[in-house]
Scaffold this motif. Structure first.
Motif, PDB file in Angstrom:
ATOM      1  N   CYS A   1       1.082  -1.396   0.154  1.00 24.13           N
ATOM      2  CA  CYS A   1      -0.130   0.040  -0.051  1.00 24.13           C
ATOM      3  C   CYS A   1       0.948   1.766  -0.266  1.00 24.13           C
ATOM      4  O   CYS A   1       2.044   1.038   0.740  1.00 24.13           O
ATOM      5  CB  CYS A   1      -0.772  -0.148   0.990  1.00 24.13           C
TER       6      CYS A   1
ATOM      7  N   ARG B   1      -3.778   2.739  -3.339  1.00 22.56           N
ATOM      8  CA  ARG B   1      -4.071   2.103  -3.367  1.00 22.56           C
ATOM      9  C   ARG B   1      -3.539   0.590  -2.693  1.00 22.56           C
ATOM     10  O   ARG B   1      -2.306   0.696  -2.479  1.00 22.56           O
ATOM     11  CB  ARG B   1      -3.996   2.039  -5.146  1.00 22.56           C
TER      12      ARG B   1
ATOM     13  N   TRP C   1      -1.847  -3.459  -3.983  1.00 26.06           N
ATOM     14  CA  TRP C   1      -1.578  -4.123  -4.099  1.00 26.06           C
ATOM     15  C   TRP C   1      -1.545  -5.674  -4.218  1.00 26.06           C
ATOM     16  O   TRP C   1      -0.634  -5.545  -3.120  1.00 26.06           O
ATOM     17  CB  TRP C   1      -1.269  -3.851  -5.734  1.00 26.06           C
TER      18      TRP C   1
ATOM     19  N   TRP D   1      -4.861  -4.879  -7.808  1.00 25.35           N
ATOM     20  CA  TRP D   1      -4.773  -3.237  -6.923  1.00 25.35           C
ATOM     21  C   TRP D   1      -6.855  -3.074  -7.023  1.00 25.35           C
ATOM     22  O   TRP D   1      -7.820  -3.285  -7.740  1.00 25.35           O
ATOM     23  CB  TRP D   1      -4.271  -2.650  -7.818  1.00 25.35           C
ATOM     24  N   HIS D   2      -6.490  -2.208  -5.998  1.00 26.62           N
ATOM     25  CA  HIS D   2      -7.713  -2.008  -4.753  1.00 26.62           C
ATOM     26  C   HIS D   2      -7.434  -0.509  -4.784  1.00 26.62           C
ATOM     27  O   HIS D   2      -6.647  -0.231  -4.203  1.00 26.62           O
ATOM     28  CB  HIS D   2      -7.924  -2.568  -4.095  1.00 26.62           C
ATOM     29  N   PRO D   3      -8.273   0.465  -5.148  1.00 25.41           N
ATOM     30  CA  PRO D   3      -8.144   1.997  -4.152  1.00 25.41           C
ATOM     31  C   PRO D   3      -8.769   1.780  -2.381  1.00 25.41           C
ATOM     32  O   PRO D   3      -9.393   1.029  -2.469  1.00 25.41           O
ATOM     33  CB  PRO D   3      -9.320   2.913  -4.743  1.00 25.41           C
TER      34      PRO D   3
END
Length: 102
Positions: A51, A55, A57, A73-75
């Motif tokens: 992080c 984001r 990942w 990945w993700h916000p």
């Protein structure tokens, strides 16, 4: 002027801690480590989430044709959603784990 890398990123640490709480809520144990501007959430063998405060990942596979790792990945603004996806990946990795009798 060249500046040395920041050793601590409070946004990354805060986001990783929120993800850690969400994973714990789902029954997934993890450890959080910080330094050099990133935070890492260590969940399982082969499942480490990075992080940067913006984001999350993590590695999801390998592309043999390109000889490269595939990442998801993700916000970081949605630790709950990231935790759901990571929990599914964790379950997948655990189901592949085989234990040899001693």
């Amino acid at each position: 002027m060249i500046r040395p890398p920041t050793l601590f990123n409070s946004a990354a640490c805060r986001s990783a801690e929120l993800l850690h709480q969400e994973l714990r809520h789902d029954g997934v144990s993890a450890d959080v480590h910080t330094g050099y501007g990133l935070a890492l959430v260590s969940v399982w063998v082969g499942l480490v989430i990075w992080c940067d405060g913006e984001r999350f990942w993590w590695r999801t596979g390998w592309n043999a044709d390109r000889r490269r790792v595939i990442y998801a990945w993700h916000p970081a603004t949605d630790p709950r959603g990231a935790a759901r996806r990571i929990t599914m990946r964790y379950a997948e990795l655990r189901s592949r784990q085989t234990f040899e009798p001693s």
